[in-house]
Motif scaffolding. Structure first.
Motif, PDB file in Angstrom:
ATOM      1  N   PRO A  27       0.834  -1.213   0.000  1.00  0.00           N
ATOM      2  CA  PRO A  27       0.000   0.000   0.000  1.00  0.00           C
ATOM      3  C   PRO A  27       0.859   1.249   0.000  1.00  0.00           C
ATOM      4  O   PRO A  27       1.968   1.261   0.525  1.00  0.00           O
ATOM      5  N   SER A  28       0.341   2.291  -0.614  1.00  0.00           N
ATOM      6  CA  SER A  28       1.071   3.551  -0.677  1.00  0.00           C
ATOM      7  C   SER A  28       1.258   4.133   0.719  1.00  0.00           C
ATOM      8  O   SER A  28       0.423   3.967   1.616  1.00  0.00           O
ATOM      9  N   ASN A  29       2.394   4.831   0.903  1.00  0.00           N
ATOM     10  CA  ASN A  29       2.656   5.486   2.190  1.00  0.00           C
ATOM     11  C   ASN A  29       1.670   6.615   2.461  1.00  0.00           C
ATOM     12  O   ASN A  29       1.502   7.039   3.600  1.00  0.00           O
ATOM     13  N   ARG A  30       1.051   7.112   1.380  1.00  0.00           N
ATOM     14  CA  ARG A  30       0.089   8.201   1.527  1.00  0.00           C
ATOM     15  C   ARG A  30      -1.350   7.692   1.587  1.00  0.00           C
ATOM     16  O   ARG A  30      -2.288   8.487   1.584  1.00  0.00           O
ATOM     17  N   ALA A  31      -1.538   6.388   1.615  1.00  0.00           N
ATOM     18  CA  ALA A  31      -2.893   5.821   1.645  1.00  0.00           C
ATOM     19  C   ALA A  31      -3.560   6.102   2.985  1.00  0.00           C
ATOM     20  O   ALA A  31      -2.907   6.120   4.041  1.00  0.00           O
ATOM     21  N   TYR A  32      -4.874   6.328   2.934  1.00  0.00           N
ATOM     22  CA  TYR A  32      -5.628   6.565   4.151  1.00  0.00           C
ATOM     23  C   TYR A  32      -5.843   5.252   4.904  1.00  0.00           C
ATOM     24  O   TYR A  32      -5.830   4.168   4.318  1.00  0.00           O
ATOM     25  N   ALA A  33      -6.031   5.384   6.199  1.00  0.00           N
ATOM     26  CA  ALA A  33      -6.278   4.203   7.020  1.00  0.00           C
ATOM     27  C   ALA A  33      -7.605   3.553   6.624  1.00  0.00           C
ATOM     28  O   ALA A  33      -8.563   4.230   6.235  1.00  0.00           O
ATOM     29  N   THR A  34      -7.653   2.244   6.733  1.00  0.00           N
ATOM     30  CA  THR A  34      -8.863   1.506   6.354  1.00  0.00           C
ATOM     31  C   THR A  34     -10.057   1.922   7.206  1.00  0.00           C
ATOM     32  O   THR A  34     -11.188   2.010   6.717  1.00  0.00           O
ATOM     33  N   ASP A  35      -9.822   2.187   8.502  1.00  0.00           N
ATOM     34  CA  ASP A  35     -10.917   2.598   9.387  1.00  0.00           C
ATOM     35  C   ASP A  35     -11.540   3.911   8.933  1.00  0.00           C
ATOM     36  O   ASP A  35     -12.768   4.082   8.984  1.00  0.00           O
ATOM     37  N   LEU A  36     -10.687   4.847   8.488  1.00  0.00           N
ATOM     38  CA  LEU A  36     -11.196   6.136   8.017  1.00  0.00           C
ATOM     39  C   LEU A  36     -12.027   5.945   6.752  1.00  0.00           C
ATOM     40  O   LEU A  36     -13.105   6.539   6.607  1.00  0.00           O
ATOM     41  N   ARG A  37     -11.547   5.120   5.878  1.00  0.00           N
ATOM     42  CA  ARG A  37     -12.284   4.862   4.637  1.00  0.00           C
ATOM     43  C   ARG A  37     -13.633   4.215   4.931  1.00  0.00           C
ATOM     44  O   ARG A  37     -14.667   4.633   4.378  1.00  0.00           O
ATOM     45  N   ASP A  38     -13.653   3.208   5.796  1.00  0.00           N
ATOM     46  CA  ASP A  38     -14.906   2.540   6.139  1.00  0.00           C
ATOM     47  C   ASP A  38     -15.878   3.502   6.797  1.00  0.00           C
ATOM     48  O   ASP A  38     -17.095   3.459   6.533  1.00  0.00           O
ATOM     49  N   ALA A  39     -15.367   4.385   7.654  1.00  0.00           N
ATOM     50  CA  ALA A  39     -16.232   5.349   8.334  1.00  0.00           C
ATOM     51  C   ALA A  39     -16.838   6.328   7.340  1.00  0.00           C
ATOM     52  O   ALA A  39     -18.041   6.627   7.391  1.00  0.00           O
ATOM     53  N   ALA A  40     -16.017   6.847   6.429  1.00  0.00           N
ATOM     54  CA  ALA A  40     -16.506   7.822   5.449  1.00  0.00           C
ATOM     55  C   ALA A  40     -17.544   7.193   4.528  1.00  0.00           C
ATOM     56  O   ALA A  40     -18.606   7.777   4.278  1.00  0.00           O
ATOM     57  N   VAL A  41     -17.250   5.993   4.032  1.00  0.00           N
ATOM     58  CA  VAL A  41     -18.192   5.323   3.139  1.00  0.00           C
ATOM     59  C   VAL A  41     -19.488   4.977   3.874  1.00  0.00           C
ATOM     60  O   VAL A  41     -20.585   5.091   3.318  1.00  0.00           O
ATOM     61  N   GLY A  42     -19.377   4.577   5.140  1.00  0.00           N
ATOM     62  CA  GLY A  42     -20.565   4.264   5.926  1.00  0.00           C
ATOM     63  C   GLY A  42     -21.458   5.473   6.118  1.00  0.00           C
ATOM     64  O   GLY A  42     -22.693   5.366   6.028  1.00  0.00           O
ATOM     65  N   ILE A  43     -20.855   6.627   6.362  1.00  0.00           N
ATOM     66  CA  ILE A  43     -21.644   7.857   6.535  1.00  0.00           C
ATOM     67  C   ILE A  43     -22.337   8.230   5.234  1.00  0.00           C
ATOM     68  O   ILE A  43     -23.519   8.602   5.224  1.00  0.00           O
ATOM     69  N   ILE A  44     -21.595   8.145   4.121  1.00  0.00           N
ATOM     70  CA  ILE A  44     -22.185   8.486   2.826  1.00  0.00           C
ATOM     71  C   ILE A  44     -23.323   7.532   2.492  1.00  0.00           C
ATOM     72  O   ILE A  44     -24.383   7.943   2.013  1.00  0.00           O
ATOM     73  N   ARG A  45     -23.127   6.251   2.769  1.00  0.00           N
ATOM     74  CA  ARG A  45     -24.153   5.255   2.449  1.00  0.00           C
ATOM     75  C   ARG A  45     -25.415   5.485   3.278  1.00  0.00           C
ATOM     76  O   ARG A  45     -26.536   5.314   2.800  1.00  0.00           O
ATOM     77  N   GLU A  46     -25.243   5.905   4.533  1.00  0.00           N
ATOM     78  CA  GLU A  46     -26.379   6.069   5.435  1.00  0.00           C
ATOM     79  C   GLU A  46     -27.097   7.402   5.237  1.00  0.00           C
ATOM     80  O   GLU A  46     -28.333   7.457   5.243  1.00  0.00           O
ATOM     81  N   ARG A  47     -26.317   8.490   5.034  1.00  0.00           N
ATOM     82  CA  ARG A  47     -26.924   9.821   5.033  1.00  0.00           C
ATOM     83  C   ARG A  47     -26.935  10.508   3.668  1.00  0.00           C
ATOM     84  O   ARG A  47     -27.792  11.347   3.409  1.00  0.00           O
ATOM     85  N   TYR A  48     -25.970  10.192   2.819  1.00  0.00           N
ATOM     86  CA  TYR A  48     -25.872  10.914   1.547  1.00  0.00           C
ATOM     87  C   TYR A  48     -25.760   9.957   0.357  1.00  0.00           C
ATOM     88  O   TYR A  48     -24.897  10.112  -0.501  1.00  0.00           O
ATOM     89  N   PRO A  49     -26.617   8.946   0.273  1.00  0.00           N
ATOM     90  CA  PRO A  49     -26.464   7.967  -0.818  1.00  0.00           C
ATOM     91  C   PRO A  49     -26.742   8.546  -2.205  1.00  0.00           C
ATOM     92  O   PRO A  49     -26.273   8.007  -3.192  1.00  0.00           O
ATOM     93  N   ASP A  50     -27.510   9.658  -2.270  1.00  0.00           N
ATOM     94  CA  ASP A  50     -27.842  10.242  -3.559  1.00  0.00           C
ATOM     95  C   ASP A  50     -26.996  11.471  -3.873  1.00  0.00           C
ATOM     96  O   ASP A  50     -27.268  12.200  -4.817  1.00  0.00           O
ATOM     97  N   PHE A  51     -25.949  11.711  -3.087  1.00  0.00           N
ATOM     98  CA  PHE A  51     -25.072  12.857  -3.298  1.00  0.00           C
ATOM     99  C   PHE A  51     -23.957  12.488  -4.269  1.00  0.00           C
ATOM    100  O   PHE A  51     -23.524  11.341  -4.344  1.00  0.00           O
ATOM    101  N   GLY A  52     -23.476  13.484  -5.003  1.00  0.00           N
ATOM    102  CA  GLY A  52     -22.298  13.298  -5.829  1.00  0.00           C
ATOM    103  C   GLY A  52     -21.044  13.415  -4.978  1.00  0.00           C
ATOM    104  O   GLY A  52     -21.094  13.844  -3.818  1.00  0.00           O
ATOM    105  N   PRO A  53     -19.875  13.060  -5.524  1.00  0.00           N
ATOM    106  CA  PRO A  53     -18.625  13.104  -4.746  1.00  0.00           C
ATOM    107  C   PRO A  53     -18.287  14.481  -4.194  1.00  0.00           C
ATOM    108  O   PRO A  53     -17.821  14.597  -3.060  1.00  0.00           O
TER     109      PRO A  53
END
Length: 225
Positions: A64-90
């Motif tokens: 993995p890249s040294n600049r890659a985000y932590a897996t926990d942060l990615r899961d948290a961000a995707v979980g929030i988007i899926r729950e609250r902003y599923p119809d939002f653009g990036p």
């Protein structure tokens, strides 16, 4: 046997180092061919002589890249988007994450995460496929389009019925019209016979995907001894 995955650049460098080791080229020529300094070529040649082709493979490959985000942060961000902003653009999703959840991410990072999670489609996936237009035939009677239209053709003075239409593709001329009770295979057989008796056989008939033009069930043939 060990299989080593190498890039095109690494394979080219191996070929140059083989020529250098066999004294077919000089160090200056090797450096020019690989676009590297003499010291870098010397180190690569020494490593290749000691460890073989594996010495040319980047050690970062598969990590993995040294600049890659932590897996926990990615899961948290995707979980929030899926729950609250599923119809939002990036872009809007990234703004909401920063504004309301104190998660600051680049728009492109959010876009890639949303695509991987199935929450967003890139432009190519959203565009409808472009179909090549079918050009008209050149001659009258070459291609005949057939179709049926169910309607109250007699404006209440008669029953609802279907009009079978035979249209010439080259000229849009109405070649044959026939009223029938319903759009059925046997009615098309009768109308086609009438057309053939009057105009002869065209090169081809063209129809839509109506069920009367398809065999929906395979016929089983009985084999007798």
């Amino acid at each position: 046997m060990t299989v080593i995955a190498m890039s095109r650049t690494e394979i080219d460098r191996m070929s140059v180092l083989q020529d250098l080791a066999a004294s077919r080229i000089k160090m200056t020529e090797a450096a020019s061919l690989m676009s590297l300094g003499r010291r870098q070529v010397f180190r690569l040649a020494k490593a290749y002589a000691q460890r073989g082709p594996g010495a040319l493979v980047s050690r970062k490959r598969g990590r993995p890249s040294n600049r890659a985000y932590a897996t926990d942060l990615r899961d948290a961000a995707v979980g929030i988007i899926r729950e609250r902003y599923p119809d939002f653009g990036p872009t809007l999703a990234a703004e909401k994450l920063a504004e309301l959840h104190d998660i600051h991410l680049a728009r492109e990072t959010v876009r890639q995460w949303m695509i991987a999670a199935g929450l967003w489609k890139d432009r190519r996936a959203r565009l409808k496929p472009v179909h090549q237009p079918r050009y008209r035939r050149d001659c009258l009677g070459e291609l005949i389009q057939i179709d049926g239209s169910e309607h109250w053709w007699f404006e209440g003075r008669g029953p609802r019925c279907t009009l079978l239409v035979y249209i010439d593709d080259a000229t849009s001329r109405l070649m044959h019209l026939q009223f029938v009770e319903s759009e059925s295979t046997f009615d098309y057989f009768a109308a086609t016979r009438a057309y053939l008796e009057r105009y002869g056989k065209p090169v081809a008939f063209y129809s839509d995907k109506h069920g009367v033009f398809r065999v929906n069930k395979r016929m089983r043939s009985a084999v007798t001894e």
